[in-house]
Design an enzyme around this catalytic site. Structure first.
Site, PDB file in Angstrom:
ATOM      1  CB  SER A  91      31.371  46.906  42.496  1.00  0.00           C
ATOM      2  OG  SER A  91      29.915  47.017  42.690  1.00  0.00           O
ATOM      3  CB  SER A 132      38.773  50.376  43.260  1.00  0.00           C
ATOM      4  OG  SER A 132      38.464  51.326  44.335  1.00  0.00           O
ATOM      5  CD  GLU A 134      37.156  51.600  49.394  1.00  0.00           C
ATOM      6  OE1 GLU A 134      37.733  50.817  50.024  1.00  0.00           O
ATOM      7  OE2 GLU A 134      36.500  52.475  49.247  1.00  0.00           O
ATOM      8  CE1 TYR A 156      35.190  46.363  44.385  1.00  0.00           C
ATOM      9  CE2 TYR A 156      36.564  48.057  45.712  1.00  0.00           C
ATOM     10  CZ  TYR A 156      35.916  47.764  44.666  1.00  0.00           C
ATOM     11  OH  TYR A 156      35.832  48.501  43.389  1.00  0.00           O
ATOM     12  NE  ARG A 224      35.428  56.033  50.632  1.00  0.00           N
ATOM     13  CZ  ARG A 224      35.728  55.783  51.832  1.00  0.00           C
ATOM     14  NH1 ARG A 224      36.451  56.529  52.471  1.00  0.00           N
ATOM     15  NH2 ARG A 224      35.554  54.579  52.271  1.00  0.00           N
ATOM     16  NE  ARG A 285      31.365  50.122  54.724  1.00  0.00           N
ATOM     17  CZ  ARG A 285      31.478  50.636  53.298  1.00  0.00           C
ATOM     18  NH1 ARG A 285      32.579  50.553  52.504  1.00  0.00           N
ATOM     19  NH2 ARG A 285      30.419  50.864  52.468  1.00  0.00           N
ATOM     20  CB  ALA A 287      39.185  47.123  58.311  1.00  0.00           C
TER      21      ALA A 287
HETATM   22  P1  NDP Z   1      28.174  48.271  39.617  1.00  0.00           P
HETATM   23  O1  NDP Z   1      28.088  47.377  40.693  1.00  0.00           O
HETATM   24  O2  NDP Z   1      27.149  49.280  39.258  1.00  0.00           O
HETATM   25  O3  NDP Z   1      28.423  47.149  38.458  1.00  0.00           O
HETATM   26  C1  NDP Z   1      29.055  45.957  38.446  1.00  0.00           C
HETATM   27  C2  NDP Z   1      28.650  45.188  37.278  1.00  0.00           C
HETATM   28  O4  NDP Z   1      29.327  43.796  37.283  1.00  0.00           O
HETATM   29  C3  NDP Z   1      27.209  44.702  37.095  1.00  0.00           C
HETATM   30  O5  NDP Z   1      26.778  44.869  35.721  1.00  0.00           O
HETATM   31  C4  NDP Z   1      27.224  43.245  37.324  1.00  0.00           C
HETATM   32  O6  NDP Z   1      26.117  42.696  37.091  1.00  0.00           O
HETATM   33  C5  NDP Z   1      28.786  42.661  36.909  1.00  0.00           C
HETATM   34  N1  NDP Z   1      29.073  41.709  37.442  1.00  0.00           N
HETATM   35  C6  NDP Z   1      29.252  41.276  38.810  1.00  0.00           C
HETATM   36  N2  NDP Z   1      29.508  39.936  38.988  1.00  0.00           N
HETATM   37  C7  NDP Z   1      29.757  39.458  37.578  1.00  0.00           C
HETATM   38  C8  NDP Z   1      29.984  38.217  37.021  1.00  0.00           C
HETATM   39  N3  NDP Z   1      30.447  37.053  37.843  1.00  0.00           N
HETATM   40  N4  NDP Z   1      30.092  38.186  35.803  1.00  0.00           N
HETATM   41  C9  NDP Z   1      29.758  39.076  34.937  1.00  0.00           C
HETATM   42  N5  NDP Z   1      29.427  40.242  35.530  1.00  0.00           N
HETATM   43  C10 NDP Z   1      29.204  40.434  36.550  1.00  0.00           C
HETATM   44  O7  NDP Z   1      29.674  48.976  39.579  1.00  0.00           O
HETATM   45  P2  NDP Z   1      30.069  50.375  38.808  1.00  0.00           P
HETATM   46  O8  NDP Z   1      29.191  50.350  37.636  1.00  0.00           O
HETATM   47  O9  NDP Z   1      29.827  51.431  40.059  1.00  0.00           O
HETATM   48  O10 NDP Z   1      31.610  49.984  38.713  1.00  0.00           O
HETATM   49  C11 NDP Z   1      32.261  49.767  37.697  1.00  0.00           C
HETATM   50  C12 NDP Z   1      33.590  48.989  38.053  1.00  0.00           C
HETATM   51  O11 NDP Z   1      34.439  49.901  38.579  1.00  0.00           O
HETATM   52  C13 NDP Z   1      33.495  47.879  39.192  1.00  0.00           C
HETATM   53  O12 NDP Z   1      34.651  47.006  38.620  1.00  0.00           O
HETATM   54  C14 NDP Z   1      33.961  48.703  40.380  1.00  0.00           C
HETATM   55  O13 NDP Z   1      34.303  47.813  41.318  1.00  0.00           O
HETATM   56  C15 NDP Z   1      34.817  49.553  39.676  1.00  0.00           C
HETATM   57  N6  NDP Z   1      35.178  50.925  40.567  1.00  0.00           N
HETATM   58  C16 NDP Z   1      33.966  51.652  40.676  1.00  0.00           C
HETATM   59  C17 NDP Z   1      34.036  52.706  41.601  1.00  0.00           C
HETATM   60  C18 NDP Z   1      32.824  53.776  41.863  1.00  0.00           C
HETATM   61  O14 NDP Z   1      32.805  54.376  42.703  1.00  0.00           O
HETATM   62  N7  NDP Z   1      31.444  53.552  41.302  1.00  0.00           N
HETATM   63  C19 NDP Z   1      35.368  53.373  42.011  1.00  0.00           C
HETATM   64  C20 NDP Z   1      36.370  52.515  41.588  1.00  0.00           C
HETATM   65  C21 NDP Z   1      36.352  51.182  40.844  1.00  0.00           C
HETATM   66  P3  NDP Z   1      24.582  42.304  37.484  1.00  0.00           P
HETATM   67  O15 NDP Z   1      24.091  43.710  37.071  1.00  0.00           O
HETATM   68  O16 NDP Z   1      24.083  41.099  36.973  1.00  0.00           O
HETATM   69  O17 NDP Z   1      24.703  42.558  39.080  1.00  0.00           O
HETATM   70  P1  GDP Z   2      33.249  52.521  49.307  1.00  0.00           P
HETATM   71  O1  GDP Z   2      34.129  53.738  49.356  1.00  0.00           O
HETATM   72  O2  GDP Z   2      33.354  51.967  47.943  1.00  0.00           O
HETATM   73  O3  GDP Z   2      33.113  51.573  50.458  1.00  0.00           O
HETATM   74  O4  GDP Z   2      31.658  53.410  48.842  1.00  0.00           O
HETATM   75  P2  GDP Z   2      30.414  53.259  49.645  1.00  0.00           P
HETATM   76  O5  GDP Z   2      29.632  54.475  49.227  1.00  0.00           O
HETATM   77  O6  GDP Z   2      29.608  52.090  50.134  1.00  0.00           O
HETATM   78  O7  GDP Z   2      31.061  54.019  51.277  1.00  0.00           O
HETATM   79  C1  GDP Z   2      31.585  55.348  51.411  1.00  0.00           C
HETATM   80  C2  GDP Z   2      32.006  55.675  52.938  1.00  0.00           C
HETATM   81  O8  GDP Z   2      30.631  56.057  53.559  1.00  0.00           O
HETATM   82  C3  GDP Z   2      32.399  54.480  53.485  1.00  0.00           C
HETATM   83  O9  GDP Z   2      33.438  54.970  54.458  1.00  0.00           O
HETATM   84  C4  GDP Z   2      31.402  53.889  54.420  1.00  0.00           C
HETATM   85  O10 GDP Z   2      31.876  53.336  55.871  1.00  0.00           O
HETATM   86  C5  GDP Z   2      30.652  55.236  54.666  1.00  0.00           C
HETATM   87  N1  GDP Z   2      29.418  55.075  55.148  1.00  0.00           N
HETATM   88  C6  GDP Z   2      28.680  55.530  56.237  1.00  0.00           C
HETATM   89  N2  GDP Z   2      27.298  55.285  56.191  1.00  0.00           N
HETATM   90  C7  GDP Z   2      27.069  54.381  55.320  1.00  0.00           C
HETATM   91  C8  GDP Z   2      26.162  53.394  54.825  1.00  0.00           C
HETATM   92  O11 GDP Z   2      25.025  53.556  55.293  1.00  0.00           O
HETATM   93  N3  GDP Z   2      26.311  52.926  53.945  1.00  0.00           N
HETATM   94  C9  GDP Z   2      27.274  52.738  53.123  1.00  0.00           C
HETATM   95  N4  GDP Z   2      27.206  52.217  51.987  1.00  0.00           N
HETATM   96  N5  GDP Z   2      28.425  53.512  53.453  1.00  0.00           N
HETATM   97  C10 GDP Z   2      28.272  54.411  54.568  1.00  0.00           C
END
Ligand code: NDP
Ligand code: GDP
Length: 330
Positions: A91, A132, A134, A156, A224, A285, A287
């Site tokens: 994620s 997402s 994104e 991603y 954001r 990053r 991009a």
């Molecule tokens: P997290 O990164 O906190 O959680 C990701 C979860 O996916 C973890 O439980 C991780 O397990 C599990 N995972 C990763 N790879 C695998 C795999 N191969 N098999 C099984 N489980 C796996 O994400 P969030 O809770 O923040 O987000 C939830 C979902 O929503 C994600 O899909 C994310 O991309 C999406 N999303 C999140 C947003 C946000 O702002 N939070 C915005 C939009 C979408 P482990 O603990 O073992 O790593």
């Molecule tokens: P994203 O929107 O899923 O990429 O969530 P992030 O929290 O990783 O990043 C949000 C924004 O914060 C992006 O535009 C990043 O480039 C910006 N950013 C600036 N500084 C940082 C940093 O130190 N760490 C992360 N993770 N993001 C940063």
């Protein structure tokens, strides 16, 4: 008293931020919650987020990996769920440039594995895909809604877009009740430390307690549309309660810069960010997604959903939680 139900939900990604809050929401509604967690060499599953919410013992954890269709199918066959929430993914956007193949497999094809498991083993179950904002990437409209064209800017985002369209295809081709929630960034005290909000609140807490002296940041000009995970998992559940599956944007309709977030977090503890924050190119990053700003009118209209927690309340909650964690460790 919570309303009781005899429904069962399978949640992939149960150890993540949203998995924890969604489990809490569903348990409070009386669901049986089966959480899929991948095995690691450490004994047991990392349940720190479920522990934080005090619900670990209430979730049935089963071993499973997004990359393993056979295992997912067995889980769905045995749980016989009413609802399946696919929250698991690689994620973190920045990591996706370093691990593009893994990200494509887990975040993209992994969703298809879950869809297949549902189609083969429980076609009547309702399915939620964690899409997402994104996917909007290089934004094609200043405010993004369900009709805004996508332009993914990272491996991603490209993988999420594939999973999103596969969800739409399974709905249209196989008649699955499959919904895609296009969620804008959402945070909480349970957010991973690599994401910018939690990185900032954790650093602010350490600086306030004299445990750190600096915070190195990437692009502070990005903006954001940040909401609270607790509000956003409610939207997921509401999507699966509708007669017809559909796609919905979930957002607060307010966009704020990383710089403004940093300022607010430091202000919460009465410190001046100028004295601690520097720019480190390591956090830039290949991009960038400069702006995300969502329009969640459809979710408001069709689901009756609106966010209840403000950004300012969330920043306060996150900083206080990190202060408490570091005080406990001292
Ligand atoms: P997290 O990164 O906190 O959680 C990701 C979860 O996916 C973890 O439980 C991780 O397990 C599990 N995972 C990763 N790879 C695998 C795999 N191969 N098999 C099984 N489980 C796996 O994400 P969030 O809770 O923040 O987000 C939830 C979902 O929503 C994600 O899909 C994310 O991309 C999406 N999303 C999140 C947003 C946000 O702002 N939070 C915005 C939009 C979408 P482990 O603990 O073992 O790593
Ligand atoms: P994203 O929107 O899923 O990429 O969530 P992030 O929290 O990783 O990043 C949000 C924004 O914060 C992006 O535009 C990043 O480039 C910006 N950013 C600036 N500084 C940082 C940093 O130190 N760490 C992360 N993770 N993001 C940063």
């Amino acid at each position: 008293m919570p309303k009781m139900t005899n429904k069962c939900a399978v949640i992939t990604g149960v150890t993540g931020q949203d998995g924890a809050y969604l489990s809490q929401l569903l348990l409070n509604k009386g669901y049986r919650v089966v959480g899929v967690a991948r095995r690691s060499s450490h004994y047991g599953v990392s349940t720190h987020r479920l522990d934080w919410l005090g619900i670990t013992k209430d979730v049935e954890i089963v071993d499973g990996d997004l990359l393993d269709l056979g295992g997912l199918s067995r889980i769905v066959r045995s749980a016989r769920p009413d609802e399946v929430y696919n929250l698991a993914a690689q994620s973190f956007v920045k990591t996706s440039w370093d691990q593009p193949v893994l990200t494509s497999q887990a975040t993209g094809v992994g969703a298809v594995n879950v869809l297949e498991a549902v189609r083969l083993e429980a076609p009547e179950a309702r399915f939620y895909q964690a899409s997402s904002s994104e996917m909007y990437g290089l934004i094609q409209e200043p405010i993004q809604s369900e009709t805004t064209p996508f332009y993914p800017r990272s491996p991603y985002a490209a993988a999420k877009l594939f999973a999103h369209w596969m969800t739409v295809n399974y709905r249209e081709s196989f008649g699955l009740h499959a919904s895609s929630g296009i969620l804008f960034n959402h945070e909480s005290p349970l957010r991973g430390l690599e994401f910018v909000t939690r990185k900032v609140t954790d650093a602010v807490a350490r600086i306030k307690l004299g445990l750190a002296t600096e915070l190195r940041m990437g692009n502070m000009d990005a903006t954001r549309d940040w909401g609270h995970a607790k509000d956003y998992v409610r939207a997921m559940w509401l999507m699966l309660q509708q007669d017809k599956a559909d796609d919905y944007v979930v957002a607060t309709n307010r966009t704020v810069s990383v710089r403004a977030f940093v300022d607010a977090a430091f202000a919460h503890v009465g410190l001046d960010p100028e004295q601690y924050v520097s720019i480190d190119p390591a956090f830039l990053r290949p991009a960038e997604v400069e702006v995300l700003h969502g329009n969640a009118d459809k979710a408001a209209r069709a689901l009756g959903w609106k966010p209840e927690i403000t950004l300012e309340q969330m920043i306060g909650e996150m900083v206080e939680a990190d202060l408490a964690r570091w005080r406990d460790r001292a």
